[in-house]
Motif scaffolding. Structure first.
Motif, PDB file in Angstrom:
ATOM      1  N   LYS A  41       0.663  -4.699 -11.152  1.00 42.38           N
ATOM      2  CA  LYS A  41      -0.455  -4.308 -10.291  1.00 42.38           C
ATOM      3  C   LYS A  41      -0.267  -4.788  -8.855  1.00 42.38           C
ATOM      4  N   ARG A  45       0.841  -1.195   0.000  1.00 39.85           N
ATOM      5  CA  ARG A  45       0.000   0.000   0.000  1.00 39.85           C
ATOM      6  C   ARG A  45       0.875   1.243   0.000  1.00 39.85           C
ATOM      7  N   GLU A  66      -3.398   4.841  -2.397  1.00 42.73           N
ATOM      8  CA  GLU A  66      -4.633   5.340  -1.810  1.00 42.73           C
ATOM      9  C   GLU A  66      -4.376   6.600  -0.994  1.00 42.73           C
ATOM     10  N   ASP A 114       3.618   0.442 -12.294  1.00 40.74           N
ATOM     11  CA  ASP A 114       3.254  -0.822 -11.636  1.00 40.74           C
ATOM     12  C   ASP A 114       2.631  -1.791 -12.637  1.00 40.74           C
ATOM     13  N   ARG A 156       1.260   4.230 -10.421  1.00 44.76           N
ATOM     14  CA  ARG A 156       0.272   3.341 -11.063  1.00 44.76           C
ATOM     15  C   ARG A 156       0.729   2.971 -12.473  1.00 44.76           C
ATOM     16  N   ARG A 176      -1.210  -0.673  -4.204  1.00 49.87           N
ATOM     17  CA  ARG A 176      -2.500  -0.024  -3.986  1.00 49.87           C
ATOM     18  C   ARG A 176      -2.180   1.395  -3.541  1.00 49.87           C
TER      19      ARG A 176
END
Length: 103
Positions: free
Chosen positions: A26, A2, A31, A23, A20, A29
């Motif tokens: 994936k 995260r 946030e 990455d 993003r 995250r």
């Protein structure tokens, strides 16, 4: 993994968009920090936080964690490590973080 960013900061939002894009697997995250319930908000506002397993990387250490994790950043990772001795990386990070715009 995260990545907690300040959603009010244009630099942080740009970093989130770049991460993003980098990455490919994936694995991140990204946030807004206001969604993080497990860390004090005041600490989150001071520096980038990357949460990996049970560990929290903060500031320049968070950038190093991202450099290790994202294959597209691997060519830059040795350069990031060169700034670790004598606290140069952390000092530069703090200098920039203290001057970032906030909405």
């Amino acid at each position: 993994m995260r990545v907690l960013i300040d959603g009010e900061c244009p630099y942080c939002r740009a970093l989130g968009r770049a991460l993003r894009a980098l990455d490919l697997g994936k694995a991140l995250r990204v946030e807004p920090l206001k969604e993080a319930q497990d860390l004090p908000r005041e600490e989150l506002l001071k520096a980038l936080h990357v949460l990996e397993g049970g560990r929290a990387h903060r500031g320049y250490a968070a950038l190093l964690a991202l450099g290790r994790r994202l294959p597209l950043l691997w060519p830059l990772y040795p350069l990031l490590l060169l700034l670790v001795p004598f606290g140069l990386g952390e000092g530069l990070y703090r200098f920039l973080a203290q001057r970032r715009p906030r909405a």
